[in-house]
Design an enzyme around this catalytic site. Structure first.
Site, mmCIF file in Angstrom:
data_model
loop_
_atom_site.group_PDB
_atom_site.id
_atom_site.type_symbol
_atom_site.label_atom_id
_atom_site.label_comp_id
_atom_site.label_asym_id
_atom_site.label_seq_id
_atom_site.Cartn_x
_atom_site.Cartn_y
_atom_site.Cartn_z
ATOM 1 N N TYR A 164 0.866 -1.189 0.000
ATOM 2 C CA TYR A 164 0.000 0.000 0.000
ATOM 3 C C TYR A 164 0.898 1.232 0.000
ATOM 4 O O TYR A 164 1.918 1.277 0.700
ATOM 5 C CB TYR A 164 -0.895 0.029 1.246
ATOM 6 C CG TYR A 164 -1.598 1.362 1.425
ATOM 7 C CD1 TYR A 164 -2.842 1.601 0.853
ATOM 8 C CD2 TYR A 164 -0.991 2.399 2.140
ATOM 9 C CE1 TYR A 164 -3.465 2.826 0.988
ATOM 10 C CE2 TYR A 164 -1.613 3.632 2.281
ATOM 11 C CZ TYR A 164 -2.850 3.842 1.695
ATOM 12 O OH TYR A 164 -3.471 5.061 1.817
ATOM 13 N N GLU A 224 -3.643 7.689 -3.663
ATOM 14 C CA GLU A 224 -3.571 6.386 -2.994
ATOM 15 C C GLU A 224 -3.425 5.271 -4.026
ATOM 16 O O GLU A 224 -4.125 5.274 -5.043
ATOM 17 C CB GLU A 224 -4.841 6.178 -2.165
ATOM 18 C CG GLU A 224 -4.829 4.940 -1.300
ATOM 19 C CD GLU A 224 -6.073 4.839 -0.436
ATOM 20 O OE1 GLU A 224 -5.957 4.956 0.794
ATOM 21 O OE2 GLU A 224 -7.177 4.649 -1.005
#
Length: 387
Positions: A109, A197
């Site tokens: 991530y 993101e």
């Protein structure tokens, strides 16, 4: 403002951030053609909606042939995709992104946003790729690495190396990750993003670092200088009332209560909602008409509030500073008559020319319930629903 995954990847590509090849599709036939054109053994058919959690909701499917891509597309297009980020009603899938399959070794991530506590643009990285970051933050907060960027010097290579070590990257992978982060920081800063993101960010078996996903939101206040970003706006993905509010320069967010709120000033609006909750009510919206609330703006605000069928009463809470209370009162009266208000209206005015404003409301001939302070106004709004 939000954009789709494929649009985010278009921006990434412009700044040199590695992304897989992909093709936007609107029909099952286009998905089949796209899979054939990409020419990989595996392709991925992805629903394009402004929400995360698409995979768990059935919006991301792997296809091993163009025919299977077509089959997946026929099932995904038109579905009401429901995830924790869409709300209970879900979002209809109208667009697909068919992407090449990659030989993935590891998922991570990587995110970039403004940390208001430190007043720094901050990287967040984790080895827990493909998992909702909120869940990781709740259960395993130690697995989230952070790097705050000093605005005076910008992103520094040592920050990227430190994150790379924490993620377990080795050798040439470290340099590739540092370069990736540097390019991503450039994306964030030059597009006036509020959030960038990537979940998951992937390391391929050949050591390349690639953005398998993209999620971007932008600072609405900076859109005037981001024309290319504005052109990516998909109004169909936005709440209809919130989209309408933007057209009238109103700050509006729909909530789940039944007391409509119209207030001037964000802080006062928050205090109004808190007070409604304090006395046992539920606000139906956040609505800030701003400091220059003209008759037209107030009318548009009333229409927005009343477009929500859940609204059973309206509370207007105005502090007259630059905009005088008598001018606000005239706008409220005119707007209430124009929209033919059929629910209880509670009005609290304070500030410049407040007595003139109250007199205008009193002589309007409308069933307006006045209030002398915020708590009294909230109590009257709650009581009007229970009456």
């Amino acid at each position: 403002m939000k954009i789709h995954e494929y649009q985010g990847k278009q921006i990434f590509k412009k700044f040199g951030v590695p992304v897989p090849r992909g093709i936007v599709c609107k029909t099952p036939a286009e998905a089949e053609k796209a899979a054939a054109e990409l020419g990989t053994k595996v392709t991925v058919v992805k629903a394009q909606v402004h929400a995360g959690g698409r995979g768990k909701a059935g919006g991301v499917k792997i296809a091993k042939s163009p025919a299977e891509a077509k089959e997946h597309a026929s099932k995904i297009l038109g579905m009401m995709l429901k995830s924790p980020q869409t709300g209970p009603n879900g979002q209809e899938v109208k667009t697909l992104y068919v992407e090449e399959g990659l030989d993935i070794e590891k998922e991570y991530y990587l995110g970039l946003t403004l940390d208001r506590a430190t007043a720094r643009v901050t990287f967040m990285a984790s080895t827990e790729g493909g998992v909702e970051i909120e869940e990781v933050a709740h259960t395993d907060p130690e697995k989230i690495l952070r790097a705050a960027v000093d605005p005076a010097v910008g992103f520094q290579p040592y920050q990227g190396r430190k994150m790379a070590f924490g993620l377990g990257l080795k050798g040439d992978e470290i340099g590739k990750f540092v370069k990736f982060c540097s390019q991503l920081y450039q994306v964030y800063m030059e597009t006036d993003a509020a959030l960038v993101e990537i979940n998951p960010l992937v390391k391929l078996k050949n050591g390349e670092i690639v953005a398998l996903d993209s999620k971007m939101t932008f600072d609405d206040n900076a859109l005037f200088r981001q024309k290319a970003v504005v052109e990516m706006r998909d109004i169909a993905e936005e709440d209809p009332l919130e989209a309408q509010a933007k057209e009238h320069d109103l700050a509006y967010i729909a909530l789940e209560g039944n007391i409509g709120c119209m207030v001037n000033g964000a802080g006062l609006a928050m205090a109004t909602m808190d007070t409604i909750k304090l006395v046992g009510g539920q606000p139906a919206n956040f609505l800030d008409v701003g400091g220059g609330a003209s008759r037209e703006k107030v009318t548009a605000a009333f229409k927005l509030i009343l477009a929500d069928p859940a609204v059973k009463a309206v509370l207007v809470n105005i502090f007259g500073g630059i905009m005088k209370c008598d001018v606000i009162a005239e706008g409220v009266v005119a707007a209430a008559k124009e929209v033919k208000l059929s629910v209880p209206l509670i009005v609290r005015l304070e500030g410049t020319n407040v007595e003139l404003g109250k007199e205008i409301l009193k002589k309007s001939g409308l069933a307006i319930t006045p209030a002398d302070n915020l708590r009294q106004a909230a109590e009257k709004a709650v009581a009007s629903i229970k009456a």
